[in-house]
Design an enzyme around this catalytic site. Structure first.
Site, short mmCIF file in Angstrom:
data_model
loop_
_atom_site.label_atom_id
_atom_site.label_comp_id
_atom_site.label_asym_id
_atom_site.label_seq_id
_atom_site.Cartn_x
_atom_site.Cartn_y
_atom_site.Cartn_z
N GLU A 145 0.81 -1.21 0.00
CA GLU A 145 0.00 0.00 0.00
C GLU A 145 0.85 1.27 0.00
O GLU A 145 0.46 2.29 -0.58
CB GLU A 145 -1.00 0.00 1.17
CG GLU A 145 -0.42 -0.37 2.51
CD GLU A 145 -0.48 -1.86 2.81
OE1 GLU A 145 -1.11 -2.22 3.82
OE2 GLU A 145 0.12 -2.64 2.05
N THR A 169 9.85 -44.35 -7.88
CA THR A 169 10.70 -43.17 -7.80
C THR A 169 12.17 -43.46 -8.06
O THR A 169 12.96 -42.54 -8.22
CB THR A 169 10.57 -42.52 -6.42
OG1 THR A 169 11.02 -43.44 -5.42
CG2 THR A 169 9.13 -42.11 -6.14
N ALA A 170 12.55 -44.73 -8.04
CA ALA A 170 13.96 -45.11 -8.26
C ALA A 170 14.02 -46.60 -8.53
O ALA A 170 13.10 -47.36 -8.17
CB ALA A 170 14.81 -44.76 -7.04
N SER A 193 17.91 -39.02 12.28
CA SER A 193 17.74 -39.49 13.66
C SER A 193 19.05 -39.81 14.36
O SER A 193 19.21 -39.55 15.56
CB SER A 193 16.85 -40.75 13.67
OG SER A 193 15.56 -40.45 13.19
N GLU A 232 11.35 -33.05 -0.32
CA GLU A 232 11.93 -33.81 -1.42
C GLU A 232 12.70 -34.96 -0.79
O GLU A 232 13.89 -34.83 -0.48
CB GLU A 232 12.85 -32.93 -2.28
CG GLU A 232 12.13 -31.81 -3.00
CD GLU A 232 12.98 -31.15 -4.07
OE1 GLU A 232 13.89 -31.82 -4.59
OE2 GLU A 232 12.72 -29.98 -4.38
N GLY A 286 12.69 -39.55 0.28
CA GLY A 286 12.39 -40.90 -0.16
C GLY A 286 11.09 -41.41 0.45
O GLY A 286 10.40 -40.70 1.20
N LEU A 303 10.55 -41.18 4.68
CA LEU A 303 10.12 -39.91 5.28
C LEU A 303 8.80 -39.46 4.69
O LEU A 303 7.93 -38.94 5.41
CB LEU A 303 11.19 -38.84 5.07
CG LEU A 303 10.88 -37.46 5.66
CD1 LEU A 303 10.60 -37.54 7.15
CD2 LEU A 303 12.03 -36.48 5.39
#
Length: 360
Positions: free
Chosen positions: A55, A164-165, A225, A292, A294, A297
């Site tokens: 503004e 994915t792989a 972890s 992003e 695997g 997670l």
């Protein structure tokens, strides 16, 4: 309640707000148009935190013509002094006649206060024009203010059969260059990119924005972890966030010496407490997180109900059943247990199919 001209001007204001898609974080994206009837006499948008709000930029472009004008704002003007002075004061001093606001600011410091000050100054205020569009533009900011956690967007690149792989971990590249470039737009709008230590060990990703012009890079974060992240991992360049359950003093010291910031957030199973991790990211003023990672997670975040949106790129290829999947989730025994998705967008990106869906 709202006229065609009102819709036209607010649409312009929203387009202006979009210019800050990659730059305003942690602030919201805001646009402003000042008009007399159908004539625009000033406009502006918020560029980045610490700089003038939308503004103020619009008032500066309108000058004295703002007297008696109508102001169209995608977000309620602030009435408090933050990094910049309160915008309500400037609107009042400019003697505008009316302010049309798309949505109230969910920030507790502002929520309704700016609108109340305008009304006290005898300025007409209307709220709610194109509110859905305004909320969508600032979905992360709204999430952080109302839920104390970021909006979590999960990006997955997969073959048409959902892999994915390869089983040996090879994943570059499943999708085409156009899809990869498109994914960088989601990186650019995010405040943080989150991955798991498995992805770090397998691919050593940079997690930076490289195909979109931007004035900032998102934070890079890893769920680790047991503190297995290598000291020379690319994502630790220029710092990084590590969420862990480990209290190993030597590993902690070594990683901190790289510039990384560690957060020890153990859960009852010896992993990372994911909900607390999201709250910690909110404390870092993170509005939007791009995951992003695997299947491990990815699945854990889905199970914890911490994913708001999926962005999936499907390539026109088949990889086979033994390849790695998108999500590690428990086996279902009844179809009634399936997770419902609401498709928001579906389009071709190069030769790949992009689906954007929200979890219900």
């Amino acid at each position: 309640m709202f006229s065609l001209i009102d819709h036209v001007h607010m649409s312009r204001a929203l387009k202006l707000a979009e210019k800050g898609l990659f730059s305003t974080s942690p602030n919201p994206r805001v646009g402003c148009v000042i008009a007399h009837a159908d004539q625009v006499i000033g406009s502006g948008w918020h560029h980045s935190a610490g700089q003038a709000h939308a503004e103020i930029n619009a008032l500066n472009s309108a000058g004295k013509k703002a007297f008696g004008a109508t102001v169209y704002l995608t977000l309620e003007p602030c009435g408090h002094h933050g990094l910049t002075p309160p915008c309500v004061k400037e609107l009042i001093e400019a003697n505008v006649a009316k302010v049309v606001v798309a949505m109230e600011d969910p920030n507790p410091l502002v929520m309704g206060h700016g609108i109340a000050l305008l009304k006290e100054a005898k300025i007409e205020v209307q709220v709610g024009l194109m509110e859905t569009e305004a909320r969508t533009l600032n979905v992360g900011f709204v999430s952080r203010m109302t839920r104390n956690r970021p909006w979590v967007r999960m990006k997955i690149a997969a073959s048409l059969d959902g892999k994915t792989a390869l089983n040996n971990g090879t994943s570059q590249w499943i999708t085409g260059e156009a899809a990869r470039r498109d994914a960088h737009r989601f990186r650019a709008r995010s405040c943080a990119i989150l991955t798991g230590v498995g992805t770090v060990l397998a691919d050593d990703p940079q997690l930076t924005v490289r195909h979109v012009k931007t004035i900032r890079q998102p934070l890079r974060a890893v769920v680790d972890s047991h503190l297995e992240t290598p000291l020379n991992a690319k994502l630790l360049r220029d710092g990084g966030l590590i969420f862990t359950a480990s209290t190993d003093e030597k590993k902690t010291k070594d990683l901190c010496e790289t510039g990384a910031q560690l957060f020890v957030l153990p859960n009852e199973k010896g992993g990372v407490a994911l909900f607390k991790m999201m709250q910690a990211l909110a404390d870092f003023q993170v509005n939007e997180v791009l995951v992003e990672a695997g299947c491990g997670l990815n699945g854990a975040l889905i199970k914890a109900n911490l994913v708001d949106e999926l962005v999936i790129y499907f390539s026109p290829h088949l990889i086979g059943d033994v390849a790695r999947g998108m999500l590690s989730l428990p086996e279902l025994t009844h179809l009634s247990e399936k997770r419902a998705l609401k498709i928001q967008d579906l389009r071709m990106i190069g030769q790949d199919i992009r689906i954007i869906a929200q979890l219900s």
